[in-house]
Design a protein around this motif. Structure first.
Motif, PDB file in Angstrom:
ATOM      1  N   GLU A 277       0.826  -1.205   0.000  1.00  0.00           N
ATOM      2  CA  GLU A 277       0.000   0.000   0.000  1.00  0.00           C
ATOM      3  C   GLU A 277       0.858   1.252   0.000  1.00  0.00           C
ATOM      4  O   GLU A 277       0.591   2.206  -0.733  1.00  0.00           O
ATOM      5  CB  GLU A 277      -0.869   0.004   1.258  1.00  0.00           C
ATOM      6  N   LEU A 278       1.887   1.225   0.848  1.00  0.00           N
ATOM      7  CA  LEU A 278       2.808   2.361   0.936  1.00  0.00           C
ATOM      8  C   LEU A 278       3.416   2.658  -0.427  1.00  0.00           C
ATOM      9  O   LEU A 278       3.432   3.810  -0.876  1.00  0.00           O
ATOM     10  CB  LEU A 278       3.912   2.040   1.967  1.00  0.00           C
ATOM     11  N   LEU A 279       3.884   1.621  -1.105  1.00  0.00           N
ATOM     12  CA  LEU A 279       4.522   1.830  -2.407  1.00  0.00           C
ATOM     13  C   LEU A 279       3.499   2.176  -3.476  1.00  0.00           C
ATOM     14  O   LEU A 279       3.773   2.987  -4.362  1.00  0.00           O
ATOM     15  CB  LEU A 279       5.338   0.596  -2.795  1.00  0.00           C
ATOM     16  N   ALA A 280       2.323   1.588  -3.395  1.00  0.00           N
ATOM     17  CA  ALA A 280       1.265   1.901  -4.369  1.00  0.00           C
ATOM     18  C   ALA A 280       0.924   3.382  -4.298  1.00  0.00           C
ATOM     19  O   ALA A 280       0.678   4.019  -5.315  1.00  0.00           O
ATOM     20  CB  ALA A 280       0.038   1.053  -4.111  1.00  0.00           C
ATOM     21  N   SER A 281       0.963   3.924  -3.090  1.00  0.00           N
ATOM     22  CA  SER A 281       0.652   5.344  -2.929  1.00  0.00           C
ATOM     23  C   SER A 281       1.715   6.217  -3.607  1.00  0.00           C
ATOM     24  O   SER A 281       1.501   7.402  -3.820  1.00  0.00           O
ATOM     25  CB  SER A 281       0.503   5.709  -1.456  1.00  0.00           C
ATOM     26  N   LYS A 282       2.878   5.629  -3.929  1.00  0.00           N
ATOM     27  CA  LYS A 282       3.919   6.362  -4.673  1.00  0.00           C
ATOM     28  C   LYS A 282       3.921   5.932  -6.146  1.00  0.00           C
ATOM     29  O   LYS A 282       4.912   6.138  -6.856  1.00  0.00           O
ATOM     30  CB  LYS A 282       5.306   6.095  -4.084  1.00  0.00           C
ATOM     31  N   GLY A 283       2.863   5.266  -6.584  1.00  0.00           N
ATOM     32  CA  GLY A 283       2.776   4.798  -7.971  1.00  0.00           C
ATOM     33  C   GLY A 283       3.713   3.649  -8.264  1.00  0.00           C
ATOM     34  O   GLY A 283       4.097   3.411  -9.398  1.00  0.00           O
ATOM     35  N   SER A 284       4.093   2.918  -7.222  1.00  0.00           N
ATOM     36  CA  SER A 284       5.071   1.863  -7.407  1.00  0.00           C
ATOM     37  C   SER A 284       4.663   0.597  -6.662  1.00  0.00           C
ATOM     38  O   SER A 284       3.550   0.483  -6.161  1.00  0.00           O
ATOM     39  CB  SER A 284       6.426   2.376  -6.918  1.00  0.00           C
ATOM     40  N   GLU A 285       5.590  -0.335  -6.586  1.00  0.00           N
ATOM     41  CA  GLU A 285       5.293  -1.627  -5.981  1.00  0.00           C
ATOM     42  C   GLU A 285       6.596  -2.290  -5.557  1.00  0.00           C
ATOM     43  O   GLU A 285       7.672  -1.835  -5.936  1.00  0.00           O
ATOM     44  CB  GLU A 285       4.582  -2.515  -7.004  1.00  0.00           C
ATOM     45  N   VAL A 286       6.494  -3.361  -4.801  1.00  0.00           N
ATOM     46  CA  VAL A 286       7.668  -4.176  -4.543  1.00  0.00           C
ATOM     47  C   VAL A 286       8.024  -4.844  -5.869  1.00  0.00           C
ATOM     48  O   VAL A 286       7.183  -5.486  -6.472  1.00  0.00           O
ATOM     49  CB  VAL A 286       7.387  -5.251  -3.462  1.00  0.00           C
ATOM     50  N   SER A 287       9.269  -4.639  -6.331  1.00  0.00           N
ATOM     51  CA  SER A 287       9.659  -5.248  -7.599  1.00  0.00           C
ATOM     52  C   SER A 287       9.964  -6.721  -7.400  1.00  0.00           C
ATOM     53  O   SER A 287       9.624  -7.547  -8.231  1.00  0.00           O
ATOM     54  CB  SER A 287      10.901  -4.565  -8.163  1.00  0.00           C
ATOM     55  N   ALA A 288      10.621  -7.034  -6.292  1.00  0.00           N
ATOM     56  CA  ALA A 288      11.003  -8.424  -6.059  1.00  0.00           C
ATOM     57  C   ALA A 288      11.388  -8.662  -4.606  1.00  0.00           C
ATOM     58  O   ALA A 288      11.899  -7.766  -3.945  1.00  0.00           O
ATOM     59  CB  ALA A 288      12.192  -8.793  -6.938  1.00  0.00           C
ATOM     60  N   MET A 289      11.129  -9.867  -4.149  1.00  0.00           N
ATOM     61  CA  MET A 289      11.742 -10.344  -2.917  1.00  0.00           C
ATOM     62  C   MET A 289      12.926 -11.189  -3.381  1.00  0.00           C
ATOM     63  O   MET A 289      12.759 -12.149  -4.126  1.00  0.00           O
ATOM     64  CB  MET A 289      10.788 -11.218  -2.114  1.00  0.00           C
ATOM     65  N   VAL A 290      14.116 -10.755  -2.973  1.00  0.00           N
ATOM     66  CA  VAL A 290      15.316 -11.472  -3.370  1.00  0.00           C
ATOM     67  C   VAL A 290      15.885 -12.136  -2.121  1.00  0.00           C
ATOM     68  O   VAL A 290      16.163 -11.464  -1.138  1.00  0.00           O
ATOM     69  CB  VAL A 290      16.350 -10.504  -3.988  1.00  0.00           C
ATOM     70  N   ALA A 291      15.985 -13.448  -2.170  1.00  0.00           N
ATOM     71  CA  ALA A 291      16.471 -14.186  -0.994  1.00  0.00           C
ATOM     72  C   ALA A 291      17.754 -14.925  -1.348  1.00  0.00           C
ATOM     73  O   ALA A 291      17.795 -15.688  -2.310  1.00  0.00           O
ATOM     74  CB  ALA A 291      15.409 -15.162  -0.515  1.00  0.00           C
ATOM     75  N   LEU A 292      18.782 -14.668  -0.572  1.00  0.00           N
ATOM     76  CA  LEU A 292      20.031 -15.398  -0.757  1.00  0.00           C
ATOM     77  C   LEU A 292      19.843 -16.796  -0.200  1.00  0.00           C
ATOM     78  O   LEU A 292      19.350 -16.971   0.924  1.00  0.00           O
ATOM     79  CB  LEU A 292      21.170 -14.687  -0.025  1.00  0.00           C
ATOM     80  N   GLU A 293      20.207 -17.771  -0.993  1.00  0.00           N
ATOM     81  CA  GLU A 293      20.038 -19.163  -0.577  1.00  0.00           C
ATOM     82  C   GLU A 293      21.399 -19.787  -0.311  1.00  0.00           C
ATOM     83  O   GLU A 293      22.257 -19.809  -1.192  1.00  0.00           O
ATOM     84  CB  GLU A 293      19.318 -19.960  -1.668  1.00  0.00           C
TER      85      GLU A 293
END
Ligand code: IMP
Ligand code: MG
Length: 368
Positions: A277-293
């Motif tokens: 929601e926070l990012l949507a309010s800036k016209g954006s979004e989470v691009s990716a969850m990147v997890a080191l394996e």
């Protein structure tokens, strides 16, 4: 990302989710309209794809008809609903089900309902694939909807931007910001801190470590810091709202940034929703969850090695280390699942030289 005319669109809802929403909606229609021999009225053009999917799933007697209306101009709704192809079918005494692609302000549905009033139907039901409930302004009850969406302009699955995009089977939303926002994860000892530092430089991102943000706010006795401390002092968890407000302040401070690396947040599904929601309010979004394996045994060895020089007591005890790794997987499983559902989860092999791992992370980020 795709381009239609002059605008860019980012992936929003996958076909799979749309199809399962239609399955559910069709089940309800099959149940409610079994003996009613309904007339399904498709609102052209947008509803054609949804219409055919509904009809394929309807297992009882029924008829079909179409009406062609238009109220949209570019990416905005207008109050002026035009009837381009009229309703020819005799509807008197019939159960009518209006099939719409999307209900936005409700102007179209209202205009169509008025047209149907003159037709003396027994009853009129409204079924729409997408529903922008936040902007819906009318009294007419929306009997069936597939997916509720926020007030964003979407294309695909029949919906268009100036006639383009109707053939897309996934739904896309208008992109209004170019930020790259990463949620970075990695078990203890995976090298998350090192990679965050490198990525921050390479992509000119702002690294938001929740721990640092907390410490900064508490140390400087900001309003939110004082509030957070009041919970901590009582031995209570800081409410999500306080945390998200602190992060919001960080994002606001860097409004012109290329993007953010979120580190230590989100930890729960509710927090992930707040971040979206926070990012949507800036016209954006989470691009990716990147997890080191990194394999558990490798992590244990790395941390024991680090413990020899760091003097951190929690790096010296193998039992403690294994437990920290377990806690990490227990905590992140929910988030992995959350972002996997949105096709935003990327596991990256975290074993190798620092530059090698950065290379793999960059491949992922460059492809977003
Ligand atoms: P309303 O009259 O404002 O409820 O809008 C309904 C009509 O506008 C739909 O049948 C669509 O044709 C169009 N529309 C509304 N929102 C969108 C959108 O996000 N993308 C594409 N078309 C839309
Ligand atoms: Mg339409």
């Amino acid at each position: 990302m795709i381009k239609l005319h002059d605008l860019q669109f980012v992936p929003f809802i996958k076909e799979k989710r749309i199809v399962s929403a239609i399955d559910e909606l069709a089940d309800t229609l099959n149940h409610d309209l079994k003996d009613k021999n309904p007339v399904f009225i498709g609102v052209l053009n947008g509803a054609f794809m949804f219409f055919s999917e509904v009809l394929k799933r309807f297992n009882h007697d029924c008829e079909v008809s179409f009406v062609k209306l238009s109220s949209y101009d570019g990416t905005t709704s207008t109050n002026n609903v035009k009837e381009l192809i009229g309703l020819e079918t005799d509807l008197s005494g019939r159960t009518v089900v209006v099939i719409e692609d999307i209900v936005d302000t409700g102007n179209t549905i209202e205009a169509l309902s008025k047209m149907l009033e003159a037709k003396h139907c027994a009853e009129v039901k409204i079924a729409t694939l997408f529903f922008k409930s936040e902007v819906y302004q009318k009294q007419i009850h929306i009997d069936y909807f597939g997916i509720e969406i926020p007030n964003r302009f979407i294309v695909g699955y029949g919906l268009d931007y100036n006639e383009q995009g109707r053939n897309l089977t996934d739904v896309y939303q208008l992109k209004t910001s170019n930020m790259t926002n990463l949620v970075l994860f990695g078990p203890p000892g995976a090298g998350k801190g090192t990679q965050a530092e490198v990525l921050k430089q390479k992509y000119d991102l702002i690294h938001i470590s929740t721990g640092d943000v907390f410490r900064y706010n508490i140390k400087n006795a900001t309003e939110l810091g004082v509030l957070a401390k009041s919970y901590i002092d009582k031995g209570q968890l800081v409410p999500d709202e306080v945390t998200i407000n602190m992060l919001n302040a960080e994002v606001e401070k860097n409004a012109e940034a290329n993007g953010f690396i979120f580190d230590g947040f989100p930890r729960t599904e509710a927090q992930a929703d707040s971040l979206a929601e926070l990012l949507a309010s800036k016209g954006s979004e989470v691009s990716a969850m990147v997890a080191l394996e990194v394999d558990d045994e490798v992590l244990v060895q790395r941390l024991l090695e680090r413990g020899k020089t760091s003097g951190r007591p929690d790096d010296a005890d193998e039992g403690v280390i294994r437990n920290r790794i377990k806690v990490y997987y227990d905590e992140t499983a929910i988030l992995k699942n959350y972002y996997q559902k949105q096709d935003k989860y990327f596991g990256v092999d975290g074993v190798g030289a620092i530059e090698e791992i950065t290379g793999r992370l960059s491949d992922t980020i460059d492809n977003l």
